[in-house]
Design a protein around this motif. Sequence first.
Motif: not given
Length: 318
Positions: A114-143
Amino acid sequence: MPKQKPVLAITMGDPGGIGPEVICKALKGHVFKKSLNYAVIGSRAAFNALESHMKLKLPARSVSFHETGDEDFDLAAESASNGRLAIKAIAIAADLANRGFIQGIVTGPLNKASARLAEPGFVGHTEFFARASGASKFAMMFVGPKLKLTLATIHVPLRKVSELLTADLIFDKIFLTDEALRRDHGIKKPRIAVCALNPHGRETGEEEDRVILPAIHRAVKAGMNVTGPHPADQIFYPAYQGEYDALIGMYHDQALAPFKMVSFHDGVNVTLGLPYVRTSPDHGTAFDIAWQKKGKADPSSMKAALVLAERLVLARYA
């Protein structure tokens, strides 16, 4: 002048999925922290429909509401309108966090199609927030209660994993994991195990010697307690038994299949490397059970994401 309370925001996710339902269920009866302010970001129409359909509503006295728009949405289905509303919610949250008005974000699940229908190229929450914040190094951790793990690669086709793995990338994931375990979980000397990529490790592949071992050696030289690469079919059990504080998995399903087996209802996804806290439940939109009158969605993972976000925000900002 009294210090301003940190703000924890909760984004709706896909309005056609179980996000609004699990948010309302998680907040119902929740003991709100007096030292935090809370806000929900989403479509008022979706939450009004939820109240009408399932008699579920947000606790208005404890939570403020930020409207994303009154666009129509589709129940239990992929659609561009659902994607637009979901992306609007996280875009508002990211903007407010970047400007210092929000210190933590708990994201309801969105549907990537659904997100890609609205915004082609959307990858996921993690990448979205990393790009929006300017974080060059980020990771997905599960707890979870028994396992913590970080992914070296995230949402990529399996055939591309090997070419994406580099010693620098793996070292960055180890570093971010070590930092999070020390800062957020109070572990003074974290024990981190790194998974091999191939079955039995170097017995069947060459990535272990070429990129994984150099990253481990660099981390050890930097003072981190890291071992590996361990065959993935052998390392999860001792980690589950408490011999390691966290694992580094090389690709999504290598790590998340065993993690969700033991923590499907109480696992939390945490984005490392952001200048603010971000957590989410470890499940998706569950269109197959969404918007049913009896309300089948289990809010346990959303509750866990909320509680962990509260703890992390208070530890960092209160």
